[in-house]
Design an enzyme around this catalytic site. Structure first.
Site, mmCIF file in Angstrom:
data_model
loop_
_atom_site.group_PDB
_atom_site.id
_atom_site.type_symbol
_atom_site.label_atom_id
_atom_site.label_comp_id
_atom_site.label_asym_id
_atom_site.label_seq_id
_atom_site.Cartn_x
_atom_site.Cartn_y
_atom_site.Cartn_z
ATOM 1 N N SER A 14 12.644 -33.147 2.161
ATOM 2 C CA SER A 14 13.140 -34.445 2.638
ATOM 3 C C SER A 14 14.305 -34.340 3.619
ATOM 4 O O SER A 14 15.151 -35.219 3.680
ATOM 5 C CB SER A 14 13.579 -35.359 1.481
ATOM 6 N N PRO A 189 23.864 -22.154 1.365
ATOM 7 C CA PRO A 189 22.429 -22.451 1.243
ATOM 8 C C PRO A 189 21.649 -22.075 2.504
ATOM 9 O O PRO A 189 20.535 -21.559 2.423
ATOM 10 C CB PRO A 189 22.395 -23.973 1.019
ATOM 11 N N GLN A 191 22.461 -19.672 4.646
ATOM 12 C CA GLN A 191 22.363 -18.205 4.680
ATOM 13 C C GLN A 191 21.235 -17.715 3.776
ATOM 14 O O GLN A 191 20.441 -16.853 4.147
ATOM 15 C CB GLN A 191 23.681 -17.582 4.213
ATOM 16 N N ASP A 239 23.378 -36.785 10.378
ATOM 17 C CA ASP A 239 22.746 -38.047 9.998
ATOM 18 C C ASP A 239 22.987 -39.072 11.100
ATOM 19 O O ASP A 239 24.092 -39.175 11.625
ATOM 20 C CB ASP A 239 23.353 -38.596 8.700
ATOM 21 N N GLY A 352 -3.797 -51.781 0.891
ATOM 22 C CA GLY A 352 -3.764 -51.598 -0.553
ATOM 23 C C GLY A 352 -5.114 -51.217 -1.097
ATOM 24 O O GLY A 352 -6.149 -51.457 -0.466
ATOM 25 N N CYS A 379 -5.610 -55.376 6.598
ATOM 26 C CA CYS A 379 -6.655 -54.705 5.822
ATOM 27 C C CYS A 379 -6.832 -55.380 4.462
ATOM 28 O O CYS A 379 -7.360 -56.479 4.406
ATOM 29 C CB CYS A 379 -6.401 -53.204 5.724
ATOM 30 N N GLY A 381 -4.737 -56.978 2.996
ATOM 31 C CA GLY A 381 -4.054 -58.253 3.211
ATOM 32 C C GLY A 381 -4.987 -59.281 3.841
ATOM 33 O O GLY A 381 -4.967 -60.465 3.492
ATOM 34 N N MET A 382 -5.831 -58.834 4.769
ATOM 35 C CA MET A 382 -6.810 -59.740 5.384
ATOM 36 C C MET A 382 -7.876 -60.119 4.366
ATOM 37 O O MET A 382 -8.293 -61.277 4.280
ATOM 38 C CB MET A 382 -7.424 -59.053 6.607
ATOM 39 N N GLN A 383 -8.296 -59.160 3.569
ATOM 40 C CA GLN A 383 -9.332 -59.451 2.569
ATOM 41 C C GLN A 383 -8.807 -60.474 1.556
ATOM 42 O O GLN A 383 -9.522 -61.408 1.171
ATOM 43 C CB GLN A 383 -9.764 -58.153 1.871
ATOM 44 N N HIS A 505 -5.840 -51.507 11.263
ATOM 45 C CA HIS A 505 -4.409 -51.201 11.082
ATOM 46 C C HIS A 505 -3.706 -51.094 12.432
ATOM 47 O O HIS A 505 -3.598 -49.987 12.979
ATOM 48 C CB HIS A 505 -4.251 -49.881 10.324
ATOM 49 N N GLU A 507 -0.701 -51.096 13.018
ATOM 50 C CA GLU A 507 0.574 -50.365 12.903
ATOM 51 C C GLU A 507 0.464 -48.912 13.356
ATOM 52 O O GLU A 507 1.453 -48.317 13.773
ATOM 53 C CB GLU A 507 1.129 -50.437 11.475
HETATM 54 N N1 GLN Z 1 -9.101 -51.482 -0.419
HETATM 55 C C1 GLN Z 1 -9.604 -52.139 0.719
HETATM 56 C C2 GLN Z 1 -10.854 -51.474 1.270
HETATM 57 O O1 GLN Z 1 -11.132 -50.348 0.941
HETATM 58 C C3 GLN Z 1 -8.539 -52.238 1.790
HETATM 59 C C4 GLN Z 1 -8.137 -50.919 2.348
HETATM 60 C C5 GLN Z 1 -6.863 -50.962 3.159
HETATM 61 O O2 GLN Z 1 -5.999 -51.818 2.981
HETATM 62 N N2 GLN Z 1 -6.706 -49.993 4.024
HETATM 63 O O3 GLN Z 1 -11.573 -52.060 2.034
#
Ligand code: GLN
Length: 613
Positions: A14, A189, A191, A239, A352, A379, A381-383, A505, A507
């Site tokens: 980390s 550490p 060294q 940092d 998720g 994803c 979230g859309m579902q 996605h 992002e």
């Molecule tokens: N679990 C959902 C699927 O497999 C959504 C996946 C996700 O959020 N990347 O379709």
């Protein structure tokens, strides 16, 4: 011929090896060289796709559909390198290749061994990414001294020997801790770590010393003396406030010059103005908004790494500092209302897997839809957005996803038709970049300014088009579909300031210098929401308390608002009436901490398995 930089880490994990490697890439690009980066991960999984985010943080997805280490995200955000399946190897993936060759008989009857067969395979992997890049940066995961990293370290030892001095260098990231009791910074550490490397035949050429305060010249000299390097090869990696400042800090320390000298490369001019203005915008924002992320891995921000970065990028484009507020979907599932839900300027339900927390996410989405809070569903979230709309607007009682309840009557989200009958977990999702068409006149079109886009995917479930007509009739706008019309890719609501869900996605494609348009637009909407709130407050109103009263029937003034506002039974009754019995049944672990890690064996979960920590 490409030159190589091998990045190893010592003392503790980390320390930010991924950001350090990416920053070295950035400063070399800045000096006019073409770079690429790769990550070698010593663990045995073939890829991180099947690992829980609690174990490994986010799974990053490339255009060509690799499920990769999150450091590849840093590489793409900091440089112009394009990451592919060839840019991330694990022990598992190396062995998969070695064993396949052995089964084919490629080794002609020889005994297959770690040296040379496994190490040769690792060296081949390092050669394959070189192309015509000037410099290849290879980051080795883990910390020196780990048993499983030995074959990788042996491979870089051999490879450096083959490439010859002046064509390769070893860069080692260590820690110089400050010990309060002695009021001193300690070099021991470092060294030890350098000695440990030397024992396996690797000499460190450059030491990046992570420290929380300036590293005085005499300490640098001491480190140089004991670690066999020149003093300008000891770099203080202090940092910093934002990771995007690391390339600037490295330049201030002269790391770019040292690298160029050791690699015998010409010293073209340095111009870090792009990075300077980026960092100055991050540090001096004009505005500030709060975005509430309603998710499952709320106590582990690394699980949403690219998302957090993309939100920050959206903020940079709006001169706005974005404060991320993590709201536990599991706590929301239990019926009360977290205070933050009413306070934030926008809500987001991210990626998720598995059912846990989904009823909480659906409650949050309903709240955002009905109370006109800017909302972004990505994803899963859309579902959940489609499920919420089906239940509460189309009145399809019990609408759900086959991922949560495979035998439900109304699976408005169901398994990808291409995956029916596929039970294997690793690498079997719809992965990587796919085209998407956007009709004009939609919010999505306004944002992208194009009718044809490409975005990265990682999912196993999709919108069940059997329900599409009813959803559309009730007002849901489908603003993105795959060119063949097979997949619903974007949905939105027109009578809402900003309400959009996407199956892909975005992002993964956002960069600090090229923020993704969806995030730029979303943060602009959050800012607008925030302004409206301030206006109401200026008129003596209490918008947060008003919203609480409206939703829960409980009157509080903003100041006395408790952390959890009790829910009113009649308000948003029964989550749409059609809640599956399993939906609530999966709760029962009060705190998120327990719910997550304690329970979180991968594969402990029924349907998706992957990453459902
Ligand atoms: N679990 C959902 C699927 O497999 C959504 C996946 C996700 O959020 N990347 O379709």
């Amino acid at each position: 011929m490409s030159k190589y930089i091998f990045v190893t880490g010592g003392v503790v994990s980390s320390l930010g090896k991924g950001v350090a490697a990416a920053s070295v890439g950035a400063i070399l690009e800045n000096r006019g060289f073409s770079v690429t980066l790769m990550k070698l991960d010593p663990y045995v999984n073939v890829d991180p796709g099947t690992m829980s985010p609690y174990q490994h943080g986010e799974v990053y997805v490339t255009d060509d559909g690799a499920e990769a280490d999150l450091d590849l995200g840093h590489y793409e955000r900091f440089t112009h390198a394009t990451m592919t399946k060839r840019h991330n190897y694990t022990t598992g993936k190396i062995y998969e290749r070695v064993i396949a060759k052995e089964r084919r008989g490629d080794y002609l009857g020889k005994t297959v061994q770690v040296i040379p067969h496994v190490t040769d395979e690792i060296k081949d992997a390092m050669r394959r990414v070189a192309g015509d890049h000037d410099v290849v940066i290879v980051e080795i995961g883990g910390t020196v001294g780990d048993i499983e990293s030995l074959p990788f370290l042996e491979a870089i030892r051999q490879f450096r020997q083959e490439l010859g001095r002046g064509n390769a260098l070893n860069l080692h990231l260590t820690l110089v801790p400050y010990i309060a009791a002695a009021d001193e910074q300690k070099t021991k550490p470092t060294q030890h770590s350098v000695r440990e490397l030397r024992e396996i035949g690797i000499s460190a050429d450059i030491l990046l010393c992570r420290c929380d305060r300036p590293l005085p010249e005499d300490l640098k000299r001491k480190i140089a003396l004991f670690c066999n390097v020149d003093v300008d090869q000891v770099i203080a990696a202090r940092d910093v406030e934002t990771i995007y400042e690391v390339p600037l800090m490295f330049c201030r320390e002269g790391l770019d010059d040292t690298v160029l000298e050791l690699l015998n490369l010409p010293r073209y001019d340095r111009d870090m103005s792009r990075w300077e203005s980026l960092v100055s915008r991050i540090k001096n924002p004009k505005h500030r908004v709060q975005v509430g992320i309603v998710g499952k891995y709320v106590e582990l921000p690394d699980a949403y790494k690219s998302l957090n970065e993309a939100l920050l990028h959206g903020g940079i484009a709006n001169d706005t500092k974005v404060d991320l507020v993590y709201i536990s979907a599991e706590e929301m599932e239990q019926g009360s209302w977290p205070r933050e839900l009413f306070e934030v300027d926008a809500l987001l339900v991210p990626i998720g897997f598995g059912e846990r927390g989904t009823e909480g996410k659906i409650r949050a989405i309903r709240f955002a839809r009905e109370h006109k809070v800017p909302f972004f569903g990505i994803c899963l979230g859309m579902q959940c957005t489609v499920i919420e709309f089906a239940r509460n607007v189309c009145e399809i009682a019990g609408a759900t996803s086959a991922e949560f309840e495979p035998d439900a009557e109304h699976t408005v989200i169901y398994k990808l038709r291409d995956l029916l009958g596929v039970e294997e977990m690793g690498g079997t999702m719809r992965l990587g970049a796919y085209p998407c068409e956007i009709p004009e006149g939609t919010l999505a079109h306004k944002i992208y300014g194009e009718t044809s886009i490409s975005e990265r995917h990682r999912h196993r479930y999709e919108v069940n088009q059997k329900y599409l007509e009813r959803l559309v009739e009730a007002g849901l706008v489908v603003s993105g579909k795959s060119p063949d019309g097979k997949f619903v890719e974007i949905v939105e609501l027109p009578d809402h300031p900003w309400f959009l869900g996407c199956q892909f996605h975005p992002e993964y494609k956002s960069r600090p210098t090229e923020p993704h348009p969806l995030f730029v637009s979303y943060i602009a909407a959050a800012l607008e929401h925030h302004r409206r709130k301030l206006e109401l407050e200026a008129r003596g109103e209490d918008p947060v308390a008003d919203k609480v009263a409206e939703v829960t029937g409980h009157a509080f003034s903003g100041d006395e608002l408790p952390a959890q506002v009790p829910g009113a039974a009649e308000a948003m009754a029964g989550n749409g009436g059609g809640t599956s019995s399993r939906g609530n049944g999966s709760v029962g672990n009060g705190s998120v901490g327990n719910g997550g890690v304690g329970n979180g064996g991968v594969g402990n979960h029924s349907a998706a398995g992957e990453a459902d920590g």
